[in-house]
Design a protein around this motif. Sequence first.
Motif, PDB file in Angstrom:
ATOM      1  N   ARG A  95      41.160  44.056  46.742  1.00 23.79           N
ATOM      2  CA  ARG A  95      40.849  45.483  46.854  1.00 23.79           C
ATOM      3  C   ARG A  95      42.095  46.355  46.664  1.00 23.79           C
ATOM      4  O   ARG A  95      41.985  47.542  46.372  1.00 23.79           O
ATOM      5  N   LEU A  96      43.279  45.771  46.840  1.00 22.43           N
ATOM      6  CA  LEU A  96      44.519  46.536  46.726  1.00 22.43           C
ATOM      7  C   LEU A  96      45.126  46.486  45.323  1.00 22.43           C
ATOM      8  O   LEU A  96      46.001  47.275  45.002  1.00 22.43           O
ATOM      9  N   ILE A  97      44.646  45.569  44.493  1.00 24.61           N
ATOM     10  CA  ILE A  97      45.237  45.378  43.173  1.00 24.61           C
ATOM     11  C   ILE A  97      45.051  46.614  42.286  1.00 24.61           C
ATOM     12  O   ILE A  97      46.003  47.070  41.648  1.00 24.61           O
ATOM     13  N   ALA A  98      43.849  47.167  42.248  1.00 25.04           N
ATOM     14  CA  ALA A  98      43.567  48.300  41.350  1.00 25.04           C
ATOM     15  C   ALA A  98      44.509  49.490  41.576  1.00 25.04           C
ATOM     16  O   ALA A  98      45.090  50.005  40.607  1.00 25.04           O
ATOM     17  N   GLU A 128      48.263  31.965  40.720  1.00 28.78           N
ATOM     18  CA  GLU A 128      47.527  32.198  39.473  1.00 28.78           C
ATOM     19  C   GLU A 128      46.266  33.035  39.647  1.00 28.78           C
ATOM     20  O   GLU A 128      45.788  33.620  38.680  1.00 28.78           O
ATOM     21  N   ARG A 129      45.733  33.089  40.857  1.00 26.80           N
ATOM     22  CA  ARG A 129      44.547  33.934  41.080  1.00 26.80           C
ATOM     23  C   ARG A 129      44.847  35.377  40.707  1.00 26.80           C
ATOM     24  O   ARG A 129      43.987  36.071  40.159  1.00 26.80           O
ATOM     25  N   LEU A 134      44.173  39.970  37.119  1.00 28.34           N
ATOM     26  CA  LEU A 134      44.745  41.055  36.311  1.00 28.34           C
ATOM     27  C   LEU A 134      44.216  41.021  34.881  1.00 28.34           C
ATOM     28  O   LEU A 134      43.920  42.060  34.297  1.00 28.34           O
ATOM     29  N   GLN A 135      44.091  39.840  34.320  1.00 26.58           N
ATOM     30  CA  GLN A 135      43.622  39.722  32.936  1.00 26.58           C
ATOM     31  C   GLN A 135      42.148  40.091  32.813  1.00 26.58           C
ATOM     32  O   GLN A 135      41.741  40.709  31.832  1.00 26.58           O
ATOM     33  N   ARG A 136      41.339  39.719  33.796  1.00 30.34           N
ATOM     34  CA  ARG A 136      39.906  39.975  33.716  1.00 30.34           C
ATOM     35  C   ARG A 136      39.527  41.405  34.059  1.00 30.34           C
ATOM     36  O   ARG A 136      38.734  42.025  33.361  1.00 30.34           O
ATOM     37  N   LYS A 137      40.065  41.926  35.145  1.00 36.88           N
ATOM     38  CA  LYS A 137      39.542  43.175  35.703  1.00 36.88           C
ATOM     39  C   LYS A 137      40.409  44.407  35.462  1.00 36.88           C
ATOM     40  O   LYS A 137      39.907  45.524  35.492  1.00 36.88           O
ATOM     41  N   HIS A 138      41.699  44.236  35.283  1.00 33.33           N
ATOM     42  CA  HIS A 138      42.590  45.399  35.290  1.00 33.33           C
ATOM     43  C   HIS A 138      43.343  45.519  33.975  1.00 33.33           C
ATOM     44  O   HIS A 138      43.839  44.540  33.442  1.00 33.33           O
TER      45      HIS A 138
END
Length: 144
Positions: A95-98, A128-129, A134-138
């Motif tokens: 939830r904090l990545i975006a 790696e998660r 990052l590659q999929r969602k952001h």
Amino acid sequence: MTYLVDRMGVDFRPYISTVLPPIIDRLGDSKEMVREKSQLLILKLMERDVITPQALFDKLMPAFTHKNGKIREEVMNCLQTTLKEHGPQSLSISRLIAPIVKLLSDPMSPVRDTAFNTLVEIYRHVGERLRSDLQRKHAVPSSR
């Protein structure tokens, strides 16, 4: 305030909603000592189990988009310290990545650097998660 939290412990919980907004404002203070003490107080709240790291960062989410760049920077520093002291299991990191990814293209250079360092710190803990997330969602800015 730190001493008060230390003395009261969990009995300080009813006062969190009153105290947290001014603490966030102090994270953007022009004096480094004031910012450090604000960080210390936030960390003390978690250390004394007044608030869980996840609940705290749920309340700190608006700070990631605050108009004061210093506050944006300091909330990420607080996240890095929280990860080091409490581990990734204490937070819902996804939830904090975006908001952190958005800060990679912040107009202020120190905020961009801190966002990058925060992602590095998260990577140290989850591996790696983070990369696959990052590659999929952001959409990570091309400069990074």
